[in-house]
Scaffold this motif. Structure first.
Motif, PDB file in Angstrom:
ATOM      1  N   MET A   1      -2.449   3.601  -9.668  1.00 16.43           N
ATOM      2  CA  MET A   1      -1.515   3.265  -8.765  1.00 16.43           C
ATOM      3  C   MET A   1      -1.870   1.925  -7.815  1.00 16.43           C
ATOM      4  O   MET A   1      -2.867   1.983  -7.745  1.00 16.43           O
ATOM      5  N   LEU A   2      -0.869   1.151  -7.665  1.00 15.13           N
ATOM      6  CA  LEU A   2      -1.034  -0.294  -7.077  1.00 15.13           C
ATOM      7  C   LEU A   2      -2.029  -0.211  -5.752  1.00 15.13           C
ATOM      8  O   LEU A   2      -2.891  -0.792  -5.597  1.00 15.13           O
ATOM      9  N   PHE A   3      -1.577   0.597  -4.898  1.00 14.85           N
ATOM     10  CA  PHE A   3      -2.289   0.953  -3.694  1.00 14.85           C
ATOM     11  C   PHE A   3      -3.687   0.940  -3.718  1.00 14.85           C
ATOM     12  O   PHE A   3      -4.717   0.490  -3.061  1.00 14.85           O
TER      13      PHE A   3
ATOM     14  N   ILE B   1       2.880  -0.789  11.994  1.00 19.19           N
ATOM     15  CA  ILE B   1       3.036   0.295  11.337  1.00 19.19           C
ATOM     16  C   ILE B   1       2.147   1.082  10.548  1.00 19.19           C
ATOM     17  O   ILE B   1       1.579   2.450  10.905  1.00 19.19           O
ATOM     18  N   ALA B   2       1.686   0.310   9.759  1.00 22.81           N
ATOM     19  CA  ALA B   2       0.593   0.741   8.596  1.00 22.81           C
ATOM     20  C   ALA B   2      -0.713   0.013   8.850  1.00 22.81           C
ATOM     21  O   ALA B   2      -1.351  -0.510   7.845  1.00 22.81           O
ATOM     22  N   ASN B   3      -1.098  -0.035  10.143  1.00 23.62           N
ATOM     23  CA  ASN B   3      -2.546  -0.763  10.573  1.00 23.62           C
ATOM     24  C   ASN B   3      -3.632  -0.415   9.641  1.00 23.62           C
ATOM     25  O   ASN B   3      -4.663  -1.154   9.269  1.00 23.62           O
TER      26      ASN B   3
ATOM     27  N   PHE C   1       2.826  -6.415   7.202  1.00 28.18           N
ATOM     28  CA  PHE C   1       2.806  -6.248   6.087  1.00 28.18           C
ATOM     29  C   PHE C   1       1.547  -6.713   5.199  1.00 28.18           C
ATOM     30  O   PHE C   1       1.418  -6.802   4.014  1.00 28.18           O
ATOM     31  N   GLY C   2       0.492  -6.799   6.066  1.00 30.48           N
ATOM     32  CA  GLY C   2      -0.698  -7.226   5.479  1.00 30.48           C
ATOM     33  C   GLY C   2      -0.856  -8.656   5.144  1.00 30.48           C
ATOM     34  O   GLY C   2       0.217  -9.460   5.561  1.00 30.48           O
ATOM     35  N   ASN C   3      -1.698  -8.996   4.650  1.00 33.14           N
ATOM     36  CA  ASN C   3      -1.733 -10.612   4.177  1.00 33.14           C
ATOM     37  C   ASN C   3      -2.576 -10.695   2.811  1.00 33.14           C
ATOM     38  O   ASN C   3      -3.175 -10.142   2.447  1.00 33.14           O
TER      39      ASN C   3
ATOM     40  N   GLU D   1      16.550  -4.116   3.748  1.00 34.47           N
ATOM     41  CA  GLU D   1      16.980  -2.598   3.931  1.00 34.47           C
ATOM     42  C   GLU D   1      17.110  -2.590   5.280  1.00 34.47           C
ATOM     43  O   GLU D   1      18.301  -1.925   6.045  1.00 34.47           O
ATOM     44  N   LEU D   2      16.153  -3.127   6.152  1.00 33.84           N
ATOM     45  CA  LEU D   2      16.148  -3.211   7.544  1.00 33.84           C
ATOM     46  C   LEU D   2      17.301  -3.778   8.104  1.00 33.84           C
ATOM     47  O   LEU D   2      18.076  -3.365   8.913  1.00 33.84           O
ATOM     48  N   LYS D   3      17.505  -5.107   7.749  1.00 32.87           N
ATOM     49  CA  LYS D   3      18.568  -5.916   7.918  1.00 32.87           C
ATOM     50  C   LYS D   3      19.896  -5.419   7.639  1.00 32.87           C
ATOM     51  O   LYS D   3      21.125  -5.481   8.608  1.00 32.87           O
TER      52      LYS D   3
END
Ligand code: HEM
Length: 533
Positions: free
Chosen positions: A134-136, A405-407, A470-472, A486-488
């Motif tokens: 998995m990528l993550f 959100i995903a700190n 979104f990280g960096n 999607e959000l927009k």
């Protein structure tokens, strides 16, 4: 001399065994085995606890400050008490400075909001012991190869092909919201079903219409899966307090699970197994159909890496046999990952955005005007024109700056021993980024008070490392562009259709809870009033 002692010792043992005196000795004392086992256990425990004791010298030896910790627990009790990891590490930053350490059990973790440290290129993988498919969780080389194959899947051109699927889900969102009339609604529940519909359609090209079928099994299982994963279980305790045994523990669990699955159906107990198995079935079915629909599954099947040349320049990667396609297992697991990573993050962002819109009518008006000057009517919304609305871009970024959100995902292991700003960093050390301290840093986000919701601050060019939602770097969120579209789309359609009003008991402040994502604890209600365009 020493040799003589050893030789005599061995001789005595052999004589003992020969004369069977050893066994006589055991018969003489029936408790000898228990005594021997206890002594061994005591010896091993003493050794292990000495190792734990020694681990706590890590930060002292490097003159790095730490909050007070407890033997064995480290700082875990405080970190996990209120499920508010981000705020706790932010508070510690105020007290101990931009770079400090804490202990997860006895495992040292460095926390930093120092940009000079964050920009160092030596921080690579997330977890060297985690599965590589998995990528993550993939580490180093495997991650690099996979990411290169998967990056084009999220390119602007490919996302344009997927855009209509998101628009379809957003239309459905508006239809189900219209059905509610002007009742008070907990809008977060609607956003969850919207993101599930759109990620499912985008991932597999299948329309399960969760928004009209809230009892849909996939949706329910996905919800259960998040609840399950947020709970502390034996695996969490092992990785918190006995991290050295984590890998062996996981391997044992896998073997035991394989064995017991001959007798027990784990699908019934573990939503994650149910969910993964069903994703696998869909992928297999899709393969049989040999469809050429536009969705992530097809894009991953088609994806081939053109990364060979740039990989060959990097020492670590030269010896790797480059497989230019993803294996079946990689495709299946990464699609499951997209469902995980793309569902709750995006729906929670929409919940935050709507909270802001209901709380600040002026903001709502500004956003409405910005959107309606580009888009005449709701039917015009598509995945390209939503990207042209500058104020919308600032608005979404500001929501994610105030409510990252995903700190806890923004953490890395150091890939080689080095010195950074005079700190001696060994290979494998985990460096966690204190996202909240960066997002509320006056120097990075001023002069308007960073505690204020103020979208135009994004007009000014800022240090990109100051925004970590979104990280960096190369390991940032691969789904960022998809999530933003999607959000927009959802926000444009929502705001063109409805005026968002706070309910009677609308909270002045959102109470948050942080497990996998950081989200509102109790939700909030709004009333939607149809606009007369
Ligand atoms: C608002 C929505 C989202 C937020 C806030 C978010 C946030 C993040 C963050 C903070 C990371 C860690 C980045 C780092 O360590 O530098 C991450 C990684 C990741 N995200 Fe997202 N994400 C979102 C949506 C998505 C979506 C929609 C997908 C998939 C379709 C996705 C897939 C991933 C994956 C696969 C990774 C791991 C990347 C790697 O290790 O190479 N995310 N995300």
């Amino acid at each position: 001399m020493n040799y003589q002692v050893v030789k005599t010792g061995f001789k005595q043992i052999i004589d003992l065994i020969n004369e069977q005196e050893l066994f006589t000795f055991i018969y003489d004392d029936p408790y000898i085995l228990i005594k021997l086992a206890s002594a061994t256990l005591l010896g091993l425990s003493t050794f292990y606890f000495s190792k734990i004791w020694y681990s706590y010298r890590f930060f002292k030896n490097r003159n790095i400050p730490t909050p007070p910790y407890r033997f064995f627990y480290g700082n875990n009790l405080e970190l996990t008490r209120d499920n508010n990891y981000s705020e706790i590490i932010q508070k510690w930053t105020e007290k101990y400075g931009k770079t400090y350490g804490y202990y997860e059990g006895h495992f040292p973790v460095v926390v930093t909001s120092d940009l000079e440290i964050i920009q160092e290129k030596i921080f690579g993988s997330r977890d060297d012991n985690a599965p590589d498919h998995m990528l993550f969780t993939a580490s180093r080389t495997k991650w690099k190869v996979m990411r290169n194959i998967m990056n084009p899947t999220f390119s602007a051109a490919k996302l344009r092909e997927i855009g209509p699927l998101i628009v379809k889900s957003a239309d459905r969102l508006n239809q189900v919201l219209s059905n509610e009339g002007e009742n008070e609604i907990n809008i977060s529940e609607f956003f969850k079903r919207f993101t599930m519909d759109s990620i499912w359609m985008s991932a597999f090209g299948e329309d399960i219409d969760v928004q009209n079928n809230p009892e849909n099994k996939f949706f329910k299982k996905c919800e259960e899966m998040f609840v399950f994963m947020a709970k502390t279980n034996l695996t969490t305790h092992i990785s918190n307090y006995f991290h050295e045994f984590q890998e062996i523990f996981l391997q044992t669990v896998i073997i035991l699970e394989k064995f017991f699955s001959l007798f027990i159906d784990f699908n019934l107990f573990y939503p994650i197994i149910w969910f993964t198995n069903h994703v696998f079935e869909i992928v297999d079915r899709h393969k049989m159909e040999k469809g050429k629909k536009k969705n992530f599954l097809q894009l991953l099947i088609d994806a081939e890496s053109d990364a060979k040349d740039d990989l060959l320049n990097i020492d670590d990667y030269t010896k790797v046999k480059l497989n230019k396609k993803l294996s079946q297992m990689e495709i299946k697991l990464n699609l499951t990952l997209f469902m995980f990573a793309g569902y709750e993050t995006t729906s929670t962002t929409l919940s935050y955005a709507t909270y802001i819109l209901a709380k600040y009518p002026d903001e709502q008006l500004k956003l409405f005007e910005a959107i309606s000057t580009v888009l005449d009517k709701e039917e015009d919304v598509n995945s390209e024109n939503v990207l042209e609305i500058e104020y919308l871009e600032w608005f979404v970024k500001e929501v994610l700056r105030i409510y990252p959100i995903a700190n806890s995902a923004v953490a890395r292991r150091c890939t080689k021993s080095t010195k950074v700003k005079n700190i001696d960093v060994p290979e494998g050390l985990v460096i966690a980024v204190d996202v909240m301290s960066l997002h509320f840093d006056k120097d990075l986000w001023g002069p308007v008070d960073p505690n204020e919701f103020y979208p135009p601050r994004h007009e000014t060019k800022r240090n990109p490392l100051g925004f970590m939602s979104f990280g960096n770097g190369p390991r940032n969120c691969i789904g960022m562009k998809f999530a933003l579209i999607e959000l927009k789309i959802a926000l444009c359609k929502l705001i063109l259709n409805f005026e968002i009003l706070p309910s009677k008991k609308f909270p002045e402040r959102l109470e948050l809870i942080e497990t996998i994502v950081r989200r509102p604890k109790n939700g909030y209600n709004v009333i939607l009033k149809k606009r007369n365009l």
